[in-house]
Design an enzyme around this catalytic site. Structure first.
Site, PDB file in Angstrom:
ATOM      1  N   GLY A  81      45.198  38.406  39.339  1.00  9.07           N
ATOM      2  CA  GLY A  81      46.277  39.320  39.035  1.00  9.07           C
ATOM      3  C   GLY A  81      45.553  40.621  38.338  1.00  9.07           C
ATOM      4  N   ASP A 115      38.872  42.498  28.193  1.00  9.70           N
ATOM      5  CA  ASP A 115      39.376  43.407  27.239  1.00  9.70           C
ATOM      6  C   ASP A 115      40.374  44.439  28.111  1.00  9.70           C
ATOM      7  OD1 ASP A 115      37.650  45.141  28.828  1.00  9.70           O
ATOM      8  OD2 ASP A 115      36.302  45.408  27.224  1.00  9.70           O
ATOM      9  N   ARG A 173      48.258  42.983  47.980  1.00 10.79           N
ATOM     10  CA  ARG A 173      46.986  42.716  48.641  1.00 10.79           C
ATOM     11  C   ARG A 173      47.120  41.540  49.321  1.00 10.79           C
ATOM     12  NH1 ARG A 173      43.511  44.352  43.742  1.00 10.79           N
ATOM     13  NH2 ARG A 173      44.777  45.528  42.310  1.00 10.79           N
ATOM     14  N   ASP A 246      41.488  39.629  47.300  1.00 13.64           N
ATOM     15  CA  ASP A 246      42.065  40.388  46.441  1.00 13.64           C
ATOM     16  C   ASP A 246      41.923  41.828  46.573  1.00 13.64           C
ATOM     17  OD1 ASP A 246      39.840  38.904  45.246  1.00 13.64           O
ATOM     18  OD2 ASP A 246      40.186  40.446  43.701  1.00 13.64           O
ATOM     19  N   ASN A 247      40.889  42.480  47.327  1.00 10.45           N
ATOM     20  CA  ASN A 247      40.607  43.838  47.133  1.00 10.45           C
ATOM     21  C   ASN A 247      40.827  44.388  48.451  1.00 10.45           C
ATOM     22  OD1 ASN A 247      39.712  43.728  44.578  1.00 10.45           O
ATOM     23  ND2 ASN A 247      37.618  43.358  45.496  1.00 10.45           N
TER      24      ASN A 247
END
Length: 485
Positions: A81, A115, A173, A246-247
């Site tokens: 995600g 982060d 994707r 996922d890319n």
């Protein structure tokens, strides 16, 4: 900037809403007029600065992070995600609609204790490579802007945080389909895969229907788009570095840039990612990995298509990749490809392969050698190029085959001009991006702006910037990067 919300409204359950975390004291680092024109924007403004830094809400935005999965370095990760990207919606412009996303906008439900931030170094690199690929006519997501700040962000060392404003024809994707396939079962699985496929077809492939015949034609088109994209990477010496599923963009665009690199010295097994210990994503492995990733996508589409239909679609990969690669390289080298003749195609592949093998053996710069090559006619003495090769006998043998392949040139000036327009003088070299970023962090943006100007016109001579075309210094040759790049 007018936003619509087709993904948000039609694919409930494929995202979670989340607001960006404001960047303190934001300032513009980079802005692309070309990318802005795609969505009808003209100049950066204070209002946009506050919106893109997360300090001000945009009225039409919905602010959400998408959920997907993916195969990472060959192993399946069940939930990934958008861990540091928040989408505002789809901006409507003169050239269609583009998703607008803030990359580095803070934590999302998919940050996995991260982060959610990006550092200036990675934001700048994504912006520059987006400009570079677009100018080379390689399909790509675009970077509209980079917003800088003094926010401290820890990676390998303490760095400054930044946000890339990314434009994408689609953020969907291969991993979106994998998540729907593996995280669900039965009717729910079929429903999610179908909803996602129907959305993609309706939005981006309206020439196809949302039924079995349409799904097969659409999947075959995705296979061919992916093949042609990777052929372009290979032809221009671009290594992505992290070709996880996922890319991989469902519309065939270059997507999610991390430790990428353009080749300096030609090297088939060049690895640009220092986390890629086994060379899975080395430059020369990219065509095979593209097919591997498409097989993963095919598996996720089994609720819609039979194995035979999916295998038929996958068979389109190699012919599409070879045809595109040979066409591009033939244009760069100055001969007409014969793509319908298998014997001629094999000869051309051997001719091109022989050239790149010479480059690798002689440790020559890929871009510079082809640019130099483009100024020489087959009827001329190739001494200037020949002198670059230590093994002149090997060059002479190859040159003889090349001259036999090139047809008579009626208009030499036009022929050489066409080759100059196919062989860039300038590419984005990692050491130059690193130097310009360090200058920017010290308060001097001139290096970044010069690189941006340079990369927007890679085929022009730009004599005042000719030193950017020189081979890298020893310390800057073949730099590799981390995934945090």
């Amino acid at each position: 900037m007018k936003l619509k919300q087709d993904f948000f409204e039609q694919l409930d359950g494929f995202y979670q809403q989340v607001l960006p975390t404001p960047l303190p004291a934001p300032h513009w680092l980079l802005w692309s007029d070309d990318a802005a024109a795609l969505i009808g924007l003209q100049q950066p403004s204070e209002e946009l600065l506050q919106v893109f830094s997360g300090n001000q809400r945009y009225a039409d935005a919905r602010y959400y992070a998408q959920v997907y999965s993916g195969h990472q370095f060959g192993g399946y990760s069940p939930q990934l995600g958008d861990g540091r990207s928040i989408i505002l919606g789809e901006a409507v412009g003169p050239q269609g609609s583009w998703d607008v996303a803030l990359k580095g906008a803070g934590p999302t439900p998919y940050s996995r204790r991260g982060d959610g931030r990006a550092v200036t170094r990675s934001a700048v690199r994504e912006f520059l490579v987006s400009e570079a690929l677009a100018a080379l006519s390689i399909p790509t997501t675009r970077a509209l802007a980079v917003v800088g700040s003094a926010l401290p962000v820890w990676r390998e060392t303490l760095e400054k945080g930044a946000t890339t404003v990314r434009l994408a024809r689609s953020h969907i994707r291969f991993g979106h389909f994998e998540h729907s396939f593996y995280a669900f079962s039965g009717e729910q699985q079929t429903d999610r895969v179908k909803r996602l496929a129907d959305f993609v077809i309706t939005q981006h492939f309206p020439q196809f229907s949302c039924d079995t015949a349409g799904y097969k034609a659409w999947f075959t088109e995705v296979v061919q788009l992916t093949a042609r994209l990777i052929a372009k990477w290979q032809a221009f010496g671009f290594a992505h570095g992290v070709m996880n599923t996922d890319n991989m963009s469902i519309v065939g665009d270059s997507f999610d840039f991390g430790p990428f690199a353009f080749l300096d010295t030609f090297q088939e097994n060049f690895i640009c990612n220092h986390s890629d210990y086994e060379g899975r994503y080395a430059y020369g492995q990219q065509p095979g990995i593209g097919l591997w990733n498409l097989r993963c996508l095919a598996q996720a589409l089994t609720p819609l298509l039979s194995s035979d239909d999916l295998v038929d679609g996958l068979r389109a990969y190699q012919p599409a990749l070879v045809a595109e690669y040979v066409a591009l390289m033939a244009r760069r080298m100055g001969f007409e490809p014969q793509l319908d003749d298998s014997h001629a195609l094999d000869f051309d592949l051997q001719l091109i392969g022989g050239f790149t093998q010479l480059l690798e053996q002689q440790k020559l710069d890929y871009t510079n050698t082809l640019r130099q090559f483009s100024a020489i006619a087959p009827t001329e003495n190739a001494a200037a190029l020949r002198d670059e090769f230590v093994d002149t006998h090997a060059f002479d043998s190859w040159w003889q085959h090349y001259c036999g392949r090139v047809e008579a040139v009626a208009d030499l000036d036009a022929w050489q001009q066409a080759r100059r327009l196919a062989n860039p003088k300038y590419i984005l070299r990692n050491y130059q991006a690193q130097q310009a970023t360090e200058q920017a962090l010290a308060g001097d943006l001139s290096g970044l702006r010069t690189l941006q100007q340079l990369l927007q016109k890679p085929f022009d001579e730009q004599p005042e910037l000719a030193h950017y075309a020189a081979r890298p210094p020893q310390w800057g040759e073949g730099l590799i990067m981390s995934c945090s790049s």
